[in-house]
Design a protein around this motif. Structure first.
Motif: not given
Lengths: 286, 286, 286
Positions: C1-17
């Motif tokens: 099965m194909m992986d469920k991929l989530l791309f997190m586009f964050d407006t800050d200098p680090h993507p949210s943990v």
């Protein structure tokens, strides 16, 4: 079993989302994207790939080089290869901006229609990664290749770079408006449009009645397309007596090829996939 | 079952590839690397680790602190620990530049050859993360420890930092050329070379006939090695009557240790792995 | 099965943990965080999500927009939606700073206690992402909503933005010290504290004997809490005759909601989850 890890060294400020998706679909278990990778900082990154797994385990780690610039990508590939020594090496693939896989898919589809030897091929807006690789692959099929750019010196520089890297003949042509693009393809047998997304390069009037043109390929999937009168989904479609390929028509093979090559990266620890290897794989799959 | 997530807070502009590979091989299901982490921005990152999972689930989230600077790594560890409160904490490991695991593996292998108490140990190019931790661990075994640096003040500063952090005695020595390195090890019983990749520190002539020297360890795997006359794969090898350890000889235990500690991070929610815990683990595994 | 991929586009200098952990717990197989995403660079990132998988496969790729700024997040969502065309689209969720999920959980818990229609609701320190979304959701329940800020113009700007985006009535109020906060809630029926971590806004004296106040919610989990006299774990607790909710009391539903929505993102390729959809889901789960 050990995870198949793909380290994406990207020369741009964000690692490519496109390449990330395809990496997973191609069989990488984990993908780690690195942005702003340069010759200065890539050494330590490469060390992390070659010192962390022993012997046969190393084939489960691989490097993918991407980003918008072909020149930067090629430079990075050289740096990566130089860092390897003895058995301390992993497989690596260069595909800046989808250059090799897109060009290979496009040219392989053209080559499948018949022998390209001796034909004149014009790559419109050909100084980007895809255009430069398409030019090289067309030249490798025996075409006389011309690359256009908005500036003569940029066209010449790209042509020279291709000539030197691939030991082929290639020349530059300045074109930035419909009339100049029409002029550029006047005596071409093959037109390969490699411009940006949503930018029209060639009017339908400039090719539909041109008796020299036999084959057209366009890599721009978003309207307006690079060549007016094509549909993005065209795949070997006859239009005005020419055989044409749109971006989505090429894109199907490009994706299949890209995925397959990611899978092959992990089959041994010393694969180097650049234009030659990728084009060979494309011809097998076309 | 819940994914074991490792958040790598790196003080450098790229999260370490080395640490990423080992994190996966050590049992992390997912690794997320964060670059340029500082005391100013780490708070919000820590919050993300402690507020997202409840009760016993928290042991499946952990933090790894890495990067090229020991001082920055130590400062970050303090900030991370300060952000924790009550049950809102996860396990954390500090290993800037492989400092703790490499030093622990190297010193544990030396200590396995016999009692180190009362011996004089000189750490060449010892002001980096590995050298500073090796110095501290050698001191904890009862050695008199000297660190060399190209500048006396940097050597002294590193020695002072170790003395204060670990409550041991340690001093600095200026050395930047073959003669000075030879002078530095003249009355040493143990030589621990912690210099950069491909930089030779000590000539073979400076140690092969030195009757004081009993043990040599070198952390540089790439030719030329840090100590001339060693092979990177040496592991307890006798050379000129001394017992010597090369970078790959140490590296095997370092990797095994690093992987094992990643696995242990996820066994509870309140592990803190720094020099003491990591050296204790290394001695069990050596 | 194909992986469920989530791309997190964050407006800050680090993507949210925080968002990364919840993404995995909500069912994403792989999460790739992107920092410093702006309207200028998001286009190429979106292209990577829409051109890489065909037909029904596209529902396995999704976008999550996060970061500290609601305005930037909303702008990014518009850019992402504009880049989509025809069938070239994937599901997307906006939750800058946990704004939608936290506000939705808080307001849904308040709404579950009874009809909120016609009540006056004051959102303390309400110009951040959570406060602005809480204001909008309270207004959608028929409340008269007031937002406080340290500066009148910032309060007014946020109120105006909410009014325009959600077609509701909302006004601003300047408050930066205990007396002003007490004044702000004098005739309120509902108090929603949306201030920063560890910052006390409202003294217990300002609410315990106030006969108008019926409901209090506070989003700050770290002592001192936003509203003195509450416990972070309060969930519908009666205190001084009022029904109160602390940050951890709200946080349980927020997490459950956030996780559930991540899972729902992957059920089709054209979900857009913003305030309205997220609040509706919260009311079902409260």
């Amino acid at each position: 079993m050990m995870d198949k890890l793909l380290f994406m060294f990207d020369t741009d400020p964000h690692p490519s989302v496109f390449d990330t998706v395809v990496a997973y679909d191609g069989g990488a278990d984990r993908v780690a994207g690195y942005a702003d990778v340069t010759p200065d900082n890539v050494g330590a990154l490469v060390d992390g790939t070659i010192y962390t797994r022993g012997g046969d385990e190393k084939k489960n780690t691989a490097i993918f080089i991407g980003g918008g610039s072909m020149a930067k990508g090629e430079e990075l590939l050289e740096c990566v290869k130089k860092r390897f020594f003895a058995n301390f090496r992993v497989s690596v693939m260069l595909d800046s901006n989808g250059s090799n896989t897109t060009a290979a898919a496009g040219v392989a589809l053209l080559a499948k229609t018949g022998d390209l030897k001796g034909k004149k091929a014009v790559v419109l807006a050909g100084t980007g990664p895809v255009g430069m690789r398409a030019g090289a692959m067309l030249a490798s099929e025996g075409c006389e290749v011309v690359l256009t750019s908005r500036k003569q010196d940029r066209a010449d520089a790209a042509a020279k770079q291709i000539s030197e890297r691939f030991d082929v003949k290639c020349s530059g042509f300045e074109a930035s408006n419909p009339d100049q693009f029409a002029e550029a393809v006047k005596d071409a047998n093959i037109v390969f449009a490699a411009g940006g997304i949503g930018i029209e390069l060639l009017k339908e009037d400039a090719w539909k009645d041109n008796p020299n043109i036999e084959l057209i390929a366009d890599c721009n999937a978003q309207p307006p397309l690079g060549v007016e009168g094509l549909e993005a989904t065209d795949k070997g479609k006859e239009r005005h007596g020419k055989t044409v390929f749109g971006a989505l028509g090429i894109g199907g093979l490009k994706l299949k090829l890209h995925r397959a090559l990611i899978g092959k990266l992990f089959e041994s620890q010393d694969n180097v996939f650049d234009a030659e290897e990728i084009y060979a794989a494309a011809k097998e799959m076309a």
